[in-house]
Design a protein around this motif. Structure first.
Motif, PDB file in Angstrom:
ATOM      1  N   LYS A   7       0.815  -1.216   0.000  1.00  0.00           N
ATOM      2  CA  LYS A   7       0.000   0.000   0.000  1.00  0.00           C
ATOM      3  C   LYS A   7       0.849   1.268   0.000  1.00  0.00           C
ATOM      4  N   ASN A   8       2.057   1.193   0.574  1.00  0.00           N
ATOM      5  CA  ASN A   8       2.876   2.380   0.751  1.00  0.00           C
ATOM      6  C   ASN A   8       4.087   2.432  -0.176  1.00  0.00           C
ATOM      7  N   ILE A   9       4.037   1.728  -1.280  1.00  0.00           N
ATOM      8  CA  ILE A   9       5.161   1.752  -2.207  1.00  0.00           C
ATOM      9  C   ILE A   9       5.124   3.072  -2.980  1.00  0.00           C
ATOM     10  N   LEU A  10       6.247   3.786  -2.950  1.00  0.00           N
ATOM     11  CA  LEU A  10       6.347   5.032  -3.693  1.00  0.00           C
ATOM     12  C   LEU A  10       6.744   4.745  -5.133  1.00  0.00           C
ATOM     13  N   LYS A  11       6.279   5.580  -6.049  1.00  0.00           N
ATOM     14  CA  LYS A  11       6.644   5.402  -7.447  1.00  0.00           C
ATOM     15  C   LYS A  11       8.157   5.560  -7.577  1.00  0.00           C
ATOM     16  N   PRO A  12       8.804   4.587  -8.197  1.00  0.00           N
ATOM     17  CA  PRO A  12      10.262   4.686  -8.327  1.00  0.00           C
ATOM     18  C   PRO A  12      10.665   5.787  -9.297  1.00  0.00           C
ATOM     19  N   GLU A  13      11.841   6.343  -9.047  1.00  0.00           N
ATOM     20  CA  GLU A  13      12.365   7.378  -9.932  1.00  0.00           C
ATOM     21  C   GLU A  13      13.205   6.728 -11.021  1.00  0.00           C
ATOM     22  N   LYS A  14      13.144   7.292 -12.224  1.00  0.00           N
ATOM     23  CA  LYS A  14      13.977   6.792 -13.317  1.00  0.00           C
ATOM     24  C   LYS A  14      15.441   6.995 -12.952  1.00  0.00           C
ATOM     25  N   PRO A  15      16.296   6.074 -13.375  1.00  0.00           N
ATOM     26  CA  PRO A  15      17.730   6.257 -13.126  1.00  0.00           C
ATOM     27  C   PRO A  15      18.231   7.529 -13.806  1.00  0.00           C
ATOM     28  N   LYS A  16      19.149   8.180 -13.157  1.00  0.00           N
ATOM     29  CA  LYS A  16      19.763   9.378 -13.751  1.00  0.00           C
ATOM     30  C   LYS A  16      20.712   8.949 -14.872  1.00  0.00           C
ATOM     31  N   SER A  17      20.986   9.839 -15.793  1.00  0.00           N
ATOM     32  CA  SER A  17      21.799   9.497 -16.963  1.00  0.00           C
ATOM     33  C   SER A  17      23.194   8.994 -16.578  1.00  0.00           C
ATOM     34  N   ASP A  18      23.708   9.452 -15.446  1.00  0.00           N
ATOM     35  CA  ASP A  18      25.052   9.013 -15.048  1.00  0.00           C
ATOM     36  C   ASP A  18      25.047   7.718 -14.231  1.00  0.00           C
ATOM     37  N   GLU A  19      23.870   7.132 -14.008  1.00  0.00           N
ATOM     38  CA  GLU A  19      23.779   5.884 -13.261  1.00  0.00           C
ATOM     39  C   GLU A  19      23.870   4.646 -14.154  1.00  0.00           C
ATOM     40  N   CYS A  20      23.757   4.834 -15.455  1.00  0.00           N
ATOM     41  CA  CYS A  20      23.815   3.720 -16.399  1.00  0.00           C
ATOM     42  C   CYS A  20      25.071   3.865 -17.246  1.00  0.00           C
ATOM     43  N   CYS A  21      25.814   2.758 -17.366  1.00  0.00           N
ATOM     44  CA  CYS A  21      27.055   2.814 -18.135  1.00  0.00           C
ATOM     45  C   CYS A  21      26.792   2.744 -19.635  1.00  0.00           C
ATOM     46  N   GLY A  22      25.624   2.225 -20.015  1.00  0.00           N
ATOM     47  CA  GLY A  22      25.281   2.123 -21.431  1.00  0.00           C
ATOM     48  C   GLY A  22      25.963   0.971 -22.137  1.00  0.00           C
ATOM     49  N   GLY A  23      26.722   0.190 -21.403  1.00  0.00           N
ATOM     50  CA  GLY A  23      27.460  -0.911 -22.017  1.00  0.00           C
ATOM     51  C   GLY A  23      26.659  -2.194 -22.180  1.00  0.00           C
ATOM     52  N   GLY A  24      25.588  -2.325 -21.423  1.00  0.00           N
ATOM     53  CA  GLY A  24      24.749  -3.508 -21.522  1.00  0.00           C
ATOM     54  C   GLY A  24      25.292  -4.737 -20.831  1.00  0.00           C
ATOM     55  N   SER A  25      26.367  -4.598 -20.058  1.00  0.00           N
ATOM     56  CA  SER A  25      26.949  -5.778 -19.419  1.00  0.00           C
ATOM     57  C   SER A  25      26.643  -5.884 -17.926  1.00  0.00           C
ATOM     58  N   CYS A  26      26.022  -4.881 -17.345  1.00  0.00           N
ATOM     59  CA  CYS A  26      25.699  -4.924 -15.916  1.00  0.00           C
ATOM     60  C   CYS A  26      24.510  -5.847 -15.684  1.00  0.00           C
TER      61      CYS A  26
END
Length: 52
Positions: A7-26
């Motif tokens: 009942k008390n789950i807050l909507k998650p925030e999208k990851p910030k641009s610097d939180e993803c490496c973009g490499g696809g291997s994580c």
């Protein structure tokens, strides 16, 4: 047995641009984690009737 309080789950925030490496291997990627949390959040939201 522990029951998750959905009942008390807050909507998650999208990851910030610097939180993803973009490499696809994580594993898991920050976007995978975000999508999982978003899906859980959406399931806790009231259903909206879109039929007129």
């Amino acid at each position: 047995m522990f029951k998750e309080n959905t009942k008390n789950i807050l909507k998650p925030e999208k990851p910030k641009s610097d939180e993803c490496c973009g490499g696809g291997s994580c594993c898991p990627c920050v976007w995978d984690t975000y999508k999982e949390k978003l899906k859980k959040w959406q399931l806790t939201q009231p259903q909206v009737d879109t039929v007129n």
